[in-house]
Design a protein around this motif. Sequence first.
Motif, short mmCIF file in Angstrom:
data_model
loop_
_atom_site.label_atom_id
_atom_site.label_comp_id
_atom_site.label_asym_id
_atom_site.label_seq_id
_atom_site.Cartn_x
_atom_site.Cartn_y
_atom_site.Cartn_z
N ALA A 82 173.62 -2.16 45.58
CA ALA A 82 174.28 -0.92 46.03
C ALA A 82 174.22 0.15 44.95
O ALA A 82 174.02 1.34 45.24
CB ALA A 82 175.73 -1.22 46.42
N GLU A 83 174.37 -0.26 43.69
CA GLU A 83 174.28 0.71 42.59
C GLU A 83 172.88 1.28 42.47
O GLU A 83 172.71 2.49 42.20
CB GLU A 83 174.68 0.03 41.27
CG GLU A 83 176.17 -0.23 41.15
CD GLU A 83 176.53 -0.96 39.87
OE1 GLU A 83 175.60 -1.36 39.12
OE2 GLU A 83 177.74 -1.15 39.63
N ALA A 84 171.86 0.45 42.69
CA ALA A 84 170.48 0.95 42.66
C ALA A 84 170.26 1.99 43.76
O ALA A 84 169.65 3.04 43.52
CB ALA A 84 169.50 -0.21 42.82
N TYR A 85 170.77 1.71 44.95
CA TYR A 85 170.64 2.66 46.05
C TYR A 85 171.40 3.96 45.74
O TYR A 85 170.91 5.06 46.00
CB TYR A 85 171.17 2.06 47.35
CG TYR A 85 170.48 0.78 47.80
CD1 TYR A 85 169.19 0.46 47.38
CD2 TYR A 85 171.13 -0.12 48.66
CE1 TYR A 85 168.57 -0.70 47.80
CE2 TYR A 85 170.52 -1.28 49.07
CZ TYR A 85 169.24 -1.57 48.64
OH TYR A 85 168.64 -2.73 49.06
N ARG A 86 172.59 3.81 45.17
CA ARG A 86 173.40 5.00 44.85
C ARG A 86 172.72 5.86 43.80
O ARG A 86 172.72 7.09 43.89
CB ARG A 86 174.79 4.55 44.38
CG ARG A 86 175.76 5.69 44.13
CD ARG A 86 177.20 5.23 44.03
NE ARG A 86 177.37 4.19 43.02
CZ ARG A 86 177.67 2.93 43.30
NH1 ARG A 86 177.81 2.52 44.54
NH2 ARG A 86 177.84 2.05 42.32
N ASP A 87 172.13 5.22 42.79
CA ASP A 87 171.44 5.98 41.74
C ASP A 87 170.27 6.77 42.31
O ASP A 87 170.03 7.93 41.94
CB ASP A 87 170.95 5.04 40.65
CG ASP A 87 172.07 4.46 39.80
OD1 ASP A 87 173.20 5.00 39.88
OD2 ASP A 87 171.82 3.48 39.07
N LEU A 88 169.51 6.16 43.23
CA LEU A 88 168.37 6.86 43.83
C LEU A 88 168.84 8.01 44.70
O LEU A 88 168.20 9.07 44.74
CB LEU A 88 167.52 5.87 44.62
CG LEU A 88 166.76 4.85 43.78
CD1 LEU A 88 166.07 3.82 44.67
CD2 LEU A 88 165.73 5.53 42.87
N ALA A 89 169.95 7.81 45.40
CA ALA A 89 170.51 8.91 46.21
C ALA A 89 170.89 10.08 45.30
O ALA A 89 170.66 11.25 45.64
CB ALA A 89 171.71 8.42 47.00
N ALA A 90 171.45 9.76 44.12
CA ALA A 90 171.85 10.82 43.20
C ALA A 90 170.64 11.57 42.65
O ALA A 90 170.74 12.74 42.26
CB ALA A 90 172.65 10.22 42.04
#
Length: 304
Positions: A82-90
Amino acid sequence: MRDVPAVRVVTDSTASLPRPGHAAVADVLTSPDVAPTVVPLHVLVDDEVRREGVEITAAEVAERISRGERLTTSQPSTQELAEAYRDLAAQGARAIVSVHLSGKLSGTVATAERAGQRAMLPVRVVDSGTAAMALGFAAVEAARCAAAGCDADHVARRAEQVAASARALLLVDSLDHLRQGGRLSGPAAALGQALGVRPLLGLQDGTVDLVQRVRTRKASVGRLLALAEEHADRATRPVVAVHHLGAEDRAEEIAATLTERIGVRPVVTPVSAVLGTHVGPGALAVVVADRGGHVHDLEPGGPW
Protein backbone atom coordinates in the motif's frame (compact mmCIF):
# COMPACT_ATOMS: atom_id res chain seq x y z
CA MET A 1 13.20 14.13 -20.87
CA ARG A 2 10.03 12.04 -20.74
CA ASP A 3 6.99 12.92 -18.68
CA VAL A 4 6.26 10.62 -15.76
CA PRO A 5 3.90 7.90 -17.08
CA ALA A 6 0.31 8.06 -15.92
CA VAL A 7 0.45 4.29 -15.39
CA ARG A 8 3.22 2.90 -13.21
CA VAL A 9 4.31 -0.71 -12.86
CA VAL A 10 5.05 -2.43 -9.56
CA THR A 11 6.64 -5.86 -9.21
CA ASP A 12 8.31 -7.83 -6.44
CA SER A 13 11.90 -8.74 -5.73
CA THR A 14 11.58 -12.33 -6.93
CA ALA A 15 11.71 -10.85 -10.44
CA SER A 16 15.50 -10.95 -9.89
CA LEU A 17 15.98 -7.89 -12.08
CA PRO A 18 19.61 -7.22 -13.03
CA ARG A 19 21.47 -4.04 -12.39
CA PRO A 20 20.90 -1.38 -15.06
CA GLY A 21 23.02 -1.65 -18.17
CA HIS A 22 22.00 -4.81 -19.98
CA ALA A 23 20.66 -4.23 -23.48
CA ALA A 24 17.47 -6.20 -22.82
CA VAL A 25 16.40 -3.99 -19.93
CA ALA A 26 18.67 -0.93 -19.84
CA ASP A 27 16.28 1.49 -21.53
CA VAL A 28 13.75 0.97 -18.74
CA LEU A 29 15.89 0.23 -15.70
CA THR A 30 18.11 3.29 -16.10
CA SER A 31 15.13 5.66 -15.82
CA PRO A 32 13.64 5.84 -12.31
CA ASP A 33 10.51 7.49 -13.70
CA VAL A 34 9.90 4.48 -15.94
CA ALA A 35 11.41 1.47 -14.15
CA PRO A 36 9.13 -0.92 -12.27
CA THR A 37 8.94 -0.23 -8.56
CA VAL A 38 10.27 -3.32 -6.75
CA VAL A 39 8.71 -4.34 -3.43
CA PRO A 40 10.91 -6.74 -1.42
CA LEU A 41 9.80 -10.12 -0.15
CA HIS A 42 11.18 -11.32 3.18
CA VAL A 43 13.71 -13.89 4.36
CA LEU A 44 13.38 -14.97 7.97
CA VAL A 45 16.75 -15.46 9.69
CA ASP A 46 16.65 -16.52 13.36
CA ASP A 47 13.10 -15.15 13.60
CA GLU A 48 14.30 -11.80 12.24
CA VAL A 49 12.55 -10.49 9.12
CA ARG A 50 14.95 -9.22 6.46
CA ARG A 51 13.90 -7.59 3.21
CA GLU A 52 15.66 -9.22 0.28
CA GLY A 53 17.87 -6.94 -1.73
CA VAL A 54 17.86 -4.47 1.16
CA GLU A 55 18.86 -6.34 4.31
CA ILE A 56 19.91 -9.70 2.87
CA THR A 57 21.42 -10.78 -0.44
CA ALA A 58 21.36 -13.99 -2.45
CA ALA A 59 25.05 -14.50 -1.67
CA GLU A 60 24.35 -14.35 2.05
CA VAL A 61 21.50 -16.82 1.65
CA ALA A 62 23.81 -19.26 -0.16
CA GLU A 63 26.43 -18.92 2.57
CA ARG A 64 23.93 -19.47 5.38
CA ILE A 65 22.34 -22.51 3.73
CA SER A 66 25.79 -23.97 3.11
CA ARG A 67 26.45 -23.66 6.86
CA GLY A 68 23.32 -25.70 7.53
CA GLU A 69 21.03 -22.86 8.58
CA ARG A 70 17.31 -23.24 7.91
CA LEU A 71 15.75 -20.14 6.36
CA THR A 72 12.12 -19.43 5.60
CA THR A 73 10.42 -16.76 3.50
CA SER A 74 7.29 -14.63 3.49
CA GLN A 75 5.50 -12.17 1.23
CA PRO A 76 5.47 -8.39 1.78
CA SER A 77 2.83 -7.01 4.10
CA THR A 78 -0.30 -5.30 2.86
CA GLN A 79 1.08 -2.09 4.33
CA GLU A 80 4.35 -2.34 2.38
CA LEU A 81 2.52 -2.71 -0.92
CA ALA A 82 0.00 0.00 0.00
CA GLU A 83 2.88 2.37 0.76
CA ALA A 84 4.43 1.65 -2.63
CA TYR A 85 1.13 2.46 -4.34
CA ARG A 86 0.72 5.62 -2.26
CA ASP A 87 4.23 6.83 -3.10
CA LEU A 88 3.60 6.38 -6.83
CA ALA A 89 0.30 8.24 -6.55
CA ALA A 90 2.18 11.10 -4.88
CA GLN A 91 4.58 11.15 -7.84
CA GLY A 92 1.69 11.64 -10.23
CA ALA A 93 0.61 8.13 -11.18
CA ARG A 94 -3.08 7.82 -12.02
CA ALA A 95 -3.19 4.02 -12.19
CA ILE A 96 -0.95 1.10 -11.21
CA VAL A 97 -0.33 -2.33 -12.71
CA SER A 98 1.11 -4.60 -10.04
CA VAL A 99 2.76 -7.72 -11.51
CA HIS A 100 3.84 -10.51 -9.16
CA LEU A 101 5.16 -14.03 -8.87
CA SER A 102 2.83 -17.00 -9.19
CA GLY A 103 -0.02 -17.05 -6.72
CA LYS A 104 0.56 -20.80 -6.41
CA LEU A 105 4.03 -20.15 -5.00
CA SER A 106 3.36 -17.15 -2.78
CA GLY A 107 0.62 -15.08 -1.19
CA THR A 108 2.03 -11.89 -2.73
CA VAL A 109 -0.71 -11.64 -5.36
CA ALA A 110 -3.43 -11.86 -2.70
CA THR A 111 -1.61 -9.27 -0.58
CA ALA A 112 -1.35 -6.93 -3.57
CA GLU A 113 -5.08 -7.28 -4.17
CA ARG A 114 -5.81 -6.31 -0.55
CA ALA A 115 -3.42 -3.37 -0.78
CA GLY A 116 -5.03 -2.28 -4.04
CA GLN A 117 -8.43 -2.12 -2.37
CA ARG A 118 -7.02 0.47 0.03
CA ALA A 119 -5.33 2.56 -2.65
CA MET A 120 -6.53 5.98 -3.71
CA LEU A 121 -6.08 5.12 -7.39
CA PRO A 122 -6.96 2.08 -9.54
CA VAL A 123 -4.62 -0.90 -9.06
CA ARG A 124 -4.67 -3.76 -11.55
CA VAL A 125 -3.01 -6.89 -10.08
CA VAL A 126 -1.48 -9.44 -12.48
CA ASP A 127 -0.60 -12.96 -11.39
CA SER A 128 2.30 -13.72 -13.73
CA GLY A 129 2.10 -17.46 -13.01
CA THR A 130 5.90 -17.51 -12.90
CA ALA A 131 8.95 -15.97 -11.17
CA ALA A 132 12.55 -14.80 -11.64
CA MET A 133 13.21 -13.04 -14.95
CA ALA A 134 10.14 -14.68 -16.48
CA LEU A 135 8.39 -12.23 -14.16
CA GLY A 136 11.08 -9.60 -14.63
CA PHE A 137 10.78 -9.49 -18.42
CA ALA A 138 6.99 -9.20 -18.08
CA ALA A 139 7.34 -6.25 -15.69
CA VAL A 140 9.92 -4.51 -17.90
CA GLU A 141 7.79 -4.91 -21.02
CA ALA A 142 4.77 -3.58 -19.13
CA ALA A 143 6.85 -0.59 -18.06
CA ARG A 144 7.78 0.08 -21.69
CA CYS A 145 4.09 0.23 -22.58
CA ALA A 146 3.40 2.53 -19.64
CA ALA A 147 6.23 4.82 -20.76
CA ALA A 148 4.63 4.96 -24.23
CA GLY A 149 1.43 6.31 -22.69
CA CYS A 150 -0.68 3.15 -22.84
CA ASP A 151 -3.59 2.72 -20.45
CA ALA A 152 -3.66 0.27 -17.54
CA ASP A 153 -5.59 -2.41 -19.44
CA HIS A 154 -3.00 -2.40 -22.23
CA VAL A 155 -0.11 -2.46 -19.75
CA ALA A 156 -1.64 -5.37 -17.80
CA ARG A 157 -2.31 -7.35 -20.98
CA ARG A 158 1.29 -6.83 -22.05
CA ALA A 159 2.55 -8.20 -18.74
CA GLU A 160 0.28 -11.23 -19.07
CA GLN A 161 1.37 -11.81 -22.67
CA VAL A 162 5.10 -11.78 -21.94
CA ALA A 163 4.73 -13.88 -18.78
CA ALA A 164 2.72 -16.47 -20.74
CA SER A 165 5.42 -16.59 -23.43
CA ALA A 166 8.19 -17.34 -20.94
CA ARG A 167 9.82 -20.71 -20.32
CA ALA A 168 11.75 -21.06 -17.06
CA LEU A 169 13.99 -24.13 -16.62
CA LEU A 170 15.83 -25.02 -13.44
CA LEU A 171 18.59 -27.33 -12.25
CA VAL A 172 19.21 -27.80 -8.53
CA ASP A 173 21.89 -29.72 -6.66
CA SER A 174 19.24 -31.01 -4.24
CA LEU A 175 15.45 -31.14 -4.17
CA ASP A 176 15.45 -30.87 -0.37
CA HIS A 177 15.04 -27.08 -0.24
CA LEU A 178 12.11 -27.01 -2.66
CA ARG A 179 10.54 -30.03 -0.98
CA GLN A 180 10.84 -28.53 2.52
CA GLY A 181 9.27 -25.29 1.31
CA GLY A 182 6.35 -27.10 -0.32
CA ARG A 183 7.11 -25.52 -3.70
CA LEU A 184 7.22 -28.74 -5.75
CA SER A 185 4.37 -30.30 -7.71
CA GLY A 186 3.31 -33.84 -6.77
CA PRO A 187 5.37 -35.65 -9.44
CA ALA A 188 8.46 -33.60 -8.73
CA ALA A 189 8.13 -33.96 -4.95
CA ALA A 190 7.81 -37.73 -5.31
CA LEU A 191 11.06 -37.98 -7.28
CA GLY A 192 13.83 -39.43 -5.13
CA GLN A 193 17.59 -39.13 -5.46
CA ALA A 194 18.08 -42.85 -6.17
CA LEU A 195 20.19 -44.00 -9.10
CA GLY A 196 21.80 -40.58 -9.45
CA VAL A 197 18.79 -39.03 -11.20
CA ARG A 198 19.19 -35.28 -11.71
CA PRO A 199 15.81 -33.68 -12.33
CA LEU A 200 15.34 -30.88 -14.85
CA LEU A 201 12.57 -28.70 -13.43
CA GLY A 202 10.38 -26.00 -14.93
CA LEU A 203 7.89 -23.39 -13.84
CA GLN A 204 4.70 -24.70 -15.42
CA ASP A 205 1.11 -23.67 -14.65
CA GLY A 206 2.37 -21.59 -11.75
CA THR A 207 4.23 -24.37 -9.93
CA VAL A 208 7.64 -26.04 -10.03
CA ASP A 209 7.20 -29.25 -11.98
CA LEU A 210 9.34 -32.06 -13.32
CA VAL A 211 10.35 -31.59 -16.97
CA GLN A 212 12.68 -34.53 -17.43
CA ARG A 213 14.81 -37.03 -15.49
CA VAL A 214 18.47 -36.85 -16.50
CA ARG A 215 21.27 -39.12 -15.30
CA THR A 216 24.32 -36.85 -15.09
CA ARG A 217 25.17 -33.20 -14.46
CA LYS A 218 26.65 -32.86 -17.96
CA ALA A 219 23.54 -34.36 -19.56
CA SER A 220 21.25 -32.15 -17.46
CA VAL A 221 23.05 -28.97 -18.56
CA GLY A 222 22.96 -30.18 -22.16
CA ARG A 223 19.24 -30.75 -21.98
CA LEU A 224 18.71 -27.37 -20.31
CA LEU A 225 20.55 -25.67 -23.17
CA ALA A 226 18.67 -27.64 -25.83
CA LEU A 227 15.23 -26.80 -24.43
CA ALA A 228 16.14 -23.12 -24.04
CA GLU A 229 17.38 -23.03 -27.63
CA GLU A 230 14.18 -24.68 -28.88
CA HIS A 231 12.03 -22.12 -27.10
CA ALA A 232 14.14 -19.21 -28.37
CA ASP A 233 13.89 -20.54 -31.93
CA ARG A 234 10.10 -20.36 -31.70
CA ALA A 235 10.15 -16.79 -30.40
CA THR A 236 9.85 -13.74 -32.63
CA ARG A 237 12.13 -11.56 -30.48
CA PRO A 238 13.59 -13.70 -27.70
CA VAL A 239 15.06 -12.32 -24.50
CA VAL A 240 17.07 -14.63 -22.27
CA ALA A 241 18.24 -14.69 -18.67
CA VAL A 242 20.56 -17.06 -16.83
CA HIS A 243 20.22 -17.26 -13.04
CA HIS A 244 22.37 -18.89 -10.42
CA LEU A 245 22.91 -19.14 -6.67
CA GLY A 246 26.60 -19.20 -5.87
CA ALA A 247 27.50 -20.60 -9.29
CA GLU A 248 28.44 -17.53 -11.32
CA ASP A 249 31.17 -19.20 -13.37
CA ARG A 250 28.83 -21.99 -14.50
CA ALA A 251 26.12 -19.43 -15.27
CA GLU A 252 28.53 -17.41 -17.42
CA GLU A 253 29.50 -20.57 -19.33
CA ILE A 254 25.84 -21.32 -20.02
CA ALA A 255 25.26 -17.72 -21.09
CA ALA A 256 28.22 -17.84 -23.50
CA THR A 257 26.92 -21.04 -25.07
CA LEU A 258 23.42 -19.61 -25.46
CA THR A 259 24.83 -16.45 -27.04
CA GLU A 260 26.54 -18.58 -29.69
CA ARG A 261 23.51 -20.76 -30.33
CA ILE A 262 20.72 -18.17 -30.16
CA GLY A 263 22.49 -14.97 -31.10
CA VAL A 264 21.04 -13.18 -28.07
CA ARG A 265 23.21 -12.14 -25.12
CA PRO A 266 21.51 -13.31 -21.91
CA VAL A 267 21.08 -11.31 -18.75
CA VAL A 268 23.17 -13.08 -16.09
CA THR A 269 21.99 -12.41 -12.54
CA PRO A 270 21.67 -14.28 -9.26
CA VAL A 271 18.24 -15.49 -8.31
CA SER A 272 16.67 -13.35 -5.62
CA ALA A 273 17.41 -14.18 -1.98
CA VAL A 274 13.89 -15.54 -1.50
CA LEU A 275 14.09 -17.81 -4.53
CA GLY A 276 17.58 -18.81 -3.47
CA THR A 277 16.23 -19.96 -0.13
CA HIS A 278 14.02 -22.46 -1.97
CA VAL A 279 16.38 -23.67 -4.70
CA GLY A 280 19.60 -23.88 -2.69
CA PRO A 281 23.27 -23.27 -3.50
CA GLY A 282 24.46 -24.40 -6.91
CA ALA A 283 21.12 -23.83 -8.61
CA LEU A 284 21.12 -22.80 -12.27
CA ALA A 285 18.18 -21.55 -14.32
CA VAL A 286 17.49 -20.29 -17.82
CA VAL A 287 14.53 -18.09 -18.74
CA VAL A 288 13.47 -17.42 -22.33
CA ALA A 289 10.63 -15.01 -23.11
CA ASP A 290 9.29 -13.50 -26.31
CA ARG A 291 8.94 -9.76 -26.86
CA GLY A 292 7.04 -10.56 -30.05
CA GLY A 293 6.23 -7.84 -32.54
CA HIS A 294 4.95 -5.43 -29.91
CA VAL A 295 6.81 -2.13 -30.44
CA HIS A 296 6.12 1.46 -29.45
CA ASP A 297 7.76 4.41 -31.17
CA LEU A 298 8.77 6.43 -28.14
CA GLU A 299 11.37 8.80 -29.51
CA PRO A 300 12.40 10.24 -32.89
CA GLY A 301 15.40 7.89 -32.81
CA GLY A 302 13.17 4.86 -33.24
CA PRO A 303 11.46 2.16 -31.28
CA TRP A 304 12.64 0.42 -28.15
